[in-house]
Design a protein around this motif. Structure first.
Motif, PDB file in Angstrom:
ATOM      1  N   TRP A  21      13.058  42.080  62.613  1.00 25.00           N
ATOM      2  CA  TRP A  21      12.947  40.827  61.989  1.00 25.00           C
ATOM      3  C   TRP A  21      14.429  40.486  61.826  1.00 25.00           C
ATOM      4  O   TRP A  21      14.684  39.381  62.386  1.00 25.00           O
ATOM      5  N   ASN A  70      14.409  32.517  56.394  1.00 26.50           N
ATOM      6  CA  ASN A  70      13.434  33.378  57.134  1.00 26.50           C
ATOM      7  C   ASN A  70      12.647  34.352  56.480  1.00 26.50           C
ATOM      8  O   ASN A  70      11.891  35.141  57.336  1.00 26.50           O
ATOM      9  N   VAL A  81      16.114  37.263  63.558  1.00 30.88           N
ATOM     10  CA  VAL A  81      16.671  35.981  62.807  1.00 30.88           C
ATOM     11  C   VAL A  81      18.273  35.696  63.200  1.00 30.88           C
ATOM     12  O   VAL A  81      18.410  34.499  63.493  1.00 30.88           O
TER      13      VAL A  81
END
Length: 235
Positions: free
Chosen positions: A97, A151, A101
């Motif tokens: 993740w 995010n 991002v």
């Protein structure tokens, strides 16, 4: 036409931390590339900018220390063992993740070798991730912090936004306590467990009401009464 090589020295004010050679090159190169800076109509060649042995072509990697707390994960001793499946599964999910991002919003090359550590934060999971990136952009901790915070919703975790820090840069927030009483919901022991489905479902319903700014976190206790108990105790 010929070109002129300029050698200069930068003198910083007292008590000011000097920029590293890489950051110095980035600041000057970005000024040239972004604002088309000219010196009295003399064009500057970005690739010629050099501080010590550093140029725009051999910039040093930027090290990022990213930390935050995951609310819907319960810390266990398995997360101290980097060979355990609990550790590797959580590590892989978080690093994937974070790297996605950073690539999507900051356009760097993420270097291999990212690593992570977990620790106990009042039974929740404290995460500290170490990631290195190659980028020609000047380090902007506020931008990086906000990029990660914005995010959080695609992370797959309930990350407490106010705990996100990038190289020590976090949010400055003033906590506001709000007390609520629900007449139609009975209190159960599951509402004391932040990782339980019951807690997360009710927490989501409460924190998504209205357009309140900033991160909101809830802690359920005996303030949640059944209707009959409230009728006895009064408002």
């Amino acid at each position: 036409p010929g070109s002129i090589i300029v050698n200069s020295s930068l003198i910083y004010e007292e008590n000011t931390e000097p920029l590293s050679p890489s950051e110095t090159v980035k600041v000057l190169a970005n000024e040239v590339l972004t604002n088309s800076t000219n010196v009295r109509s003399l064009s500057i060649i970005p690739e010629s900018i050099q501080s010590e042995s550093i140029t725009i072509n051999n910039l040093e990697p930027v090290s990022l220390n990213i930390s935050f707390v995951i609310e819907n994960e319960t810390f266990t001793e398995m997360l101290t063992n980097n060979a355990s499946s609990a550790f590797t599964n959580l590590q892989n999910a978080i690093i994937t993740w974070l790297e996605n991002v950073l690539r999507s919003g900051f356009s760097p090359d993420v270097l291999p070798g990212s690593n992570i550590m977990f620790s106990n934060a009042s039974s929740k999971v404290q995460v500290v991730a170490h990631i290195q990136i190659n980028t020609t952009k000047v380090e902007n901790r506020l931008l990086l912090r906000d990029l990660i915070i914005n995010n959080v919703n695609i992370s797959g975790f309930d990350i407490i936004r106010s705990t996100v820090r990038v190289n020590g840069q976090g949010l400055e927030v003033d906590p506001i306590q709000v007390a609520l009483r629900f007449e139609t919901i009975g209190f159960t022991i599951d509402l004391n467990n932040r990782s339980s489905p019951q807690f997360n479902q009710l927490s989501s319903r409460v924190t998504n009401v209205g357009q309140l700014p900033g991160p909101i976190r809830t802690l359920f206790s005996v303030s949640v009464f059944v209707r009959t108990l409230q009728a006895i105790l009064g408002p």
